[in-house]
Design an enzyme around this catalytic site. Sequence first.
Site, short mmCIF file in Angstrom:
data_model
loop_
_atom_site.label_atom_id
_atom_site.label_comp_id
_atom_site.label_asym_id
_atom_site.label_seq_id
_atom_site.Cartn_x
_atom_site.Cartn_y
_atom_site.Cartn_z
N ASP A 94 0.81 -1.21 0.00
CA ASP A 94 0.00 0.00 0.00
C ASP A 94 0.84 1.27 0.00
O ASP A 94 0.35 2.35 0.30
CB ASP A 94 -0.93 0.01 1.21
CG ASP A 94 -0.17 -0.05 2.53
OD1 ASP A 94 1.08 -0.23 2.50
OD2 ASP A 94 -0.80 0.08 3.60
N CYS A 97 5.11 -0.39 2.52
CA CYS A 97 5.66 -1.73 2.73
C CYS A 97 7.02 -1.71 3.41
O CYS A 97 7.30 -2.58 4.25
CB CYS A 97 5.72 -2.51 1.41
SG CYS A 97 6.81 -1.82 0.16
N HIS A 203 8.89 -3.58 -3.81
CA HIS A 203 8.23 -4.11 -2.62
C HIS A 203 9.23 -4.71 -1.64
O HIS A 203 10.21 -5.34 -2.03
CB HIS A 203 7.21 -5.17 -3.01
CG HIS A 203 6.28 -5.53 -1.90
ND1 HIS A 203 5.35 -4.66 -1.37
CD2 HIS A 203 6.14 -6.69 -1.19
CE1 HIS A 203 4.67 -5.26 -0.41
NE2 HIS A 203 5.13 -6.48 -0.29
#
Length: 226
Positions: A94, A97, A203
């Site tokens: 979101d 991370c 990520h």
Amino acid sequence: MRNRMPTTNECSSSTSISNQQDAENDRMIAVLLSEECAKFDSAITQRLSKFAPVPHIPRINSHIPTLSDTTLDYQRLLQRLNVYDLYELKVSGDGNCQFRALSDQIYRSPDHHKHVRKEVVKQLKDNRALYEGYVPMKYKHYYKKMAKSGEWGDHVTLQAAADKFAAKICLLTSFRDTCFIEIVPRYQTPTGELWLSFWSEVHYNSLYEMQDAPLRREPRRKHWLF
């Protein structure tokens, strides 16, 4: 009835309480790091000892890979996780991370990501000379942007986190030529290690040894997560 304006003494007392709470948070972080991370330090490090870590250079986010590249990178990361018998605790994609993964390593829960972000931004703000040279924009604009929930963390915030929490941050990466990266505190000895997976510049997740994998529900996956 009209609201009464707080007196100077009341404001001073409120500020003092806030400062005491911040100091207590810092002490709690130090205790958690020393107790929880110490038992995790050697096992993964020993497995990856044959790889020389790449020197860390703080930098902001720039290149975002294509979906095709991220797919290939994730397969490479999965292979490395399997080889070293590591469990990847996935956190929400979101925009928070990096801070969620750091929170999970420090507090054993990703839910304290707002506090972690706040502490990292405070480190950036209070130590401008350490980080400004790595930021190709107005520095005040940079740390104010980083204070916003959902703003992606970068390699500058990782260095600030290592410095703030006195922890060596180790990234198991998906990069073809780089297995892992170490980020060490600049002016203090690390009190522990925080292990994250780093996938294709997009990520971060939290890493554990397989036998220590926490039993927690994984978050809902975003469109670029597998």
